[in-house]
Design a protein around this motif. Sequence first.
Motif, PDB file in Angstrom:
ATOM      1  N   ASP A  33      73.148  47.711  22.493  1.00 37.30           N
ATOM      2  CA  ASP A  33      73.453  47.039  21.129  1.00 37.30           C
ATOM      3  C   ASP A  33      71.864  45.844  20.931  1.00 37.30           C
ATOM      4  O   ASP A  33      71.067  45.969  21.428  1.00 37.30           O
ATOM      5  N   ARG A  34      71.430  47.087  19.353  1.00 40.76           N
ATOM      6  CA  ARG A  34      70.460  46.779  18.506  1.00 40.76           C
ATOM      7  C   ARG A  34      70.541  45.541  17.734  1.00 40.76           C
ATOM      8  O   ARG A  34      71.678  45.560  16.682  1.00 40.76           O
ATOM      9  N   TYR A  35      70.109  43.981  17.893  1.00 36.76           N
ATOM     10  CA  TYR A  35      70.130  43.183  16.808  1.00 36.76           C
ATOM     11  C   TYR A  35      68.924  43.487  16.005  1.00 36.76           C
ATOM     12  O   TYR A  35      67.987  43.243  16.073  1.00 36.76           O
ATOM     13  N   VAL A  36      69.469  43.970  14.185  1.00 40.49           N
ATOM     14  CA  VAL A  36      68.138  43.748  13.500  1.00 40.49           C
ATOM     15  C   VAL A  36      67.955  42.407  12.594  1.00 40.49           C
ATOM     16  O   VAL A  36      68.779  42.254  11.507  1.00 40.49           O
ATOM     17  N   ILE A  53      75.307  55.629  23.131  1.00 43.52           N
ATOM     18  CA  ILE A  53      75.654  55.372  22.498  1.00 43.52           C
ATOM     19  C   ILE A  53      74.489  54.025  21.985  1.00 43.52           C
ATOM     20  O   ILE A  53      74.145  53.265  22.369  1.00 43.52           O
ATOM     21  N   GLU A  54      74.640  53.791  20.763  1.00 40.53           N
ATOM     22  CA  GLU A  54      73.793  52.536  20.248  1.00 40.53           C
ATOM     23  C   GLU A  54      74.301  51.955  18.813  1.00 40.53           C
ATOM     24  O   GLU A  54      75.208  52.831  17.717  1.00 40.53           O
ATOM     25  N   LYS A  55      74.446  50.848  18.864  1.00 44.52           N
ATOM     26  CA  LYS A  55      75.206  49.973  17.490  1.00 44.52           C
ATOM     27  C   LYS A  55      73.937  48.787  17.308  1.00 44.52           C
ATOM     28  O   LYS A  55      73.235  47.868  17.938  1.00 44.52           O
ATOM     29  N   VAL A  68      75.443  49.760  11.768  1.00 43.24           N
ATOM     30  CA  VAL A  68      75.195  51.495  12.044  1.00 43.24           C
ATOM     31  C   VAL A  68      75.509  51.539  13.744  1.00 43.24           C
ATOM     32  O   VAL A  68      75.110  51.177  14.650  1.00 43.24           O
ATOM     33  N   ASP A  69      76.115  52.316  13.236  1.00 51.40           N
ATOM     34  CA  ASP A  69      77.149  52.924  14.564  1.00 51.40           C
ATOM     35  C   ASP A  69      76.275  54.702  15.031  1.00 51.40           C
ATOM     36  O   ASP A  69      76.489  55.745  14.320  1.00 51.40           O
ATOM     37  N   GLY A  81      86.810  53.388  23.978  1.00 54.25           N
ATOM     38  CA  GLY A  81      87.441  54.307  23.188  1.00 54.25           C
ATOM     39  C   GLY A  81      86.406  55.687  22.813  1.00 54.25           C
ATOM     40  O   GLY A  81      86.602  56.071  21.821  1.00 54.25           O
ATOM     41  N   LYS A  82      85.252  54.985  23.726  1.00 55.67           N
ATOM     42  CA  LYS A  82      84.104  56.347  23.629  1.00 55.67           C
ATOM     43  C   LYS A  82      83.882  57.480  24.205  1.00 55.67           C
ATOM     44  O   LYS A  82      82.952  58.314  24.367  1.00 55.67           O
ATOM     45  N   GLY A  83      85.238  58.090  25.177  1.00 52.13           N
ATOM     46  CA  GLY A  83      85.147  59.049  25.910  1.00 52.13           C
ATOM     47  C   GLY A  83      85.244  58.893  27.376  1.00 52.13           C
ATOM     48  O   GLY A  83      85.267  60.050  27.634  1.00 52.13           O
ATOM     49  N   VAL A  84      84.437  58.101  27.915  1.00 49.81           N
ATOM     50  CA  VAL A  84      83.953  58.133  29.493  1.00 49.81           C
ATOM     51  C   VAL A  84      85.144  57.663  29.760  1.00 49.81           C
ATOM     52  O   VAL A  84      85.665  58.489  31.192  1.00 49.81           O
ATOM     53  N   LEU A  85      86.422  57.221  30.077  1.00 49.12           N
ATOM     54  CA  LEU A  85      87.665  57.069  30.499  1.00 49.12           C
ATOM     55  C   LEU A  85      88.060  58.281  30.540  1.00 49.12           C
ATOM     56  O   LEU A  85      89.120  57.518  29.755  1.00 49.12           O
ATOM     57  N   THR A  86      88.439  58.738  30.113  1.00 46.96           N
ATOM     58  CA  THR A  86      89.326  60.148  30.712  1.00 46.96           C
ATOM     59  C   THR A  86      90.468  59.935  31.646  1.00 46.96           C
ATOM     60  O   THR A  86      90.364  58.578  32.108  1.00 46.96           O
TER      61      THR A  86
END
Length: 496
Positions: A27-30, A110-112, A125-126, A161-166
């Motif tokens: 998580d990046r905060y600007v 993954i970066e948000k 922005v994801d 929900g990003k795909g790791v936990l199949t």
Amino acid sequence: MNERELLRVLDGLARPRVLIVGDLILDRYVDGEVSRISPEAPIPILAARSTEDRLGGACNVAANLRAMEAAVEILGVVGKDQIGMELLSLMRGIGIQTEGCVVDAERPTIEKTRMISGVHQILRVDWEKAHPIPAPIETGLLAKIDERVATAHAVILSDYGKGVLTRRVCQAVIAAARRARVPVLVDPKGSDYTRYAGATLVTPNRKEAEQAIGRRLASFDDLPDAARELMRIASLDCAVITLGGDGIYYLDANGGADRVPTQARKVFDVTGAGDTVIANLALGLGAGLELGVAVRLANHAAGIVVGRLGAASVTRAELRAALGERLTQRSKLLTQETLATALAEWRSEGRKIVFTNGCFDVLHAGHVQYLREARSQGDVLVVGVNDDASVRRLKGAARPVNAIDDRMYVLGALEMVDGVIAFPEDTPLRLVQEVTPNVLVKGEDWADKGVVGREWVEQHGGRVHLAHLLPGRSTTSILERAGQPPGAAGIARPNC
């Protein structure tokens, strides 16, 4: 379970080892300021001032557990990139074990990125590829599960929900946890909870629970059936449904259920609150607590974290301080039963008890000075407060301005007040007799009016003290300045 009991639980709480498997996110905060609109398009221009990187997703769950002094290991996938290296470095920096993480050269970490102006998030922005991890990466992850589950006291599946936990990964983790006889908690995503079959519990929020069972949860009465449906769908032992401002509902394996009211004092940002809940639930269950106790600790922790910007965590010291603050506050708000207990305790300690009473509708400086003088007459100050119905009878239909719970809460926050109790009668005589104070305090304007309870107090060896009044301060003048008709305020005294 009250705050005093929760404090004892927290002080004796073990530091279990917790394994987290899930989606790793940076998580990046600007942070900046918006003062103008772009001439190129009708969008704000953010004048950026600073950036801050934090742990997000499953990493934030891990950070919450480390803040509570648990031993933590995490399994997940990062890309072969700078963001991935930074994410792993941030986790290692706070003592999270990351040796089980798998690198996927074809998948970016993954970066948000959240753009913040003041207290407002204006854009996110994801950067991600949110598809199931490929078979070779999945196989590498599966190979690391059994050994690590075997050393854990609790396991968390943190599904963003990003795909790791199949389905294969979820079932492998749950099967290993069952063999090791450790609880496995799931923060779910999507509507197919059969992927989590055999887990100990899931922690959906209200919307996620509605999606999973296919119907709305219109009222609290719908929660028991919803929890049972979740348990049936995924063969769970328990179910926990987070309700935002309405608290947390849980149903345990023995049929024990409750809705625990929210403990948030202010809500600034709900980002990551679910992470705090599941982290503290796993901490509690991993340490051997019953679900209801773990839910209450998690609820208090979440009440702290929503008062902070972005994904955040709560330390043991912070949680203990919050519980202590609530204990101090709540222990001052007395009922008939707790009043008798408090009086007996104070008398056994040889304390001189002072009593006063009033409406205390709109608290002002005159009240504060009056209460401070009252407290100076003894060791303990008990304040009787007219309930709402008696205030209306005494002051008129426009009063009270503040309801009894609010008036008692504010009085309880004052350092000179040791106990606050409501009474329904128009006079405090019954309460004076019940307390039988060493000193009964009223304002000096009662000198010629006959202080209610004087005879009782003096017959029992006590005395009456008439406190000085602060000139120019009154509820009437405050209400008049606020625009309320003068007659609505009735006759104002510093203790009314």
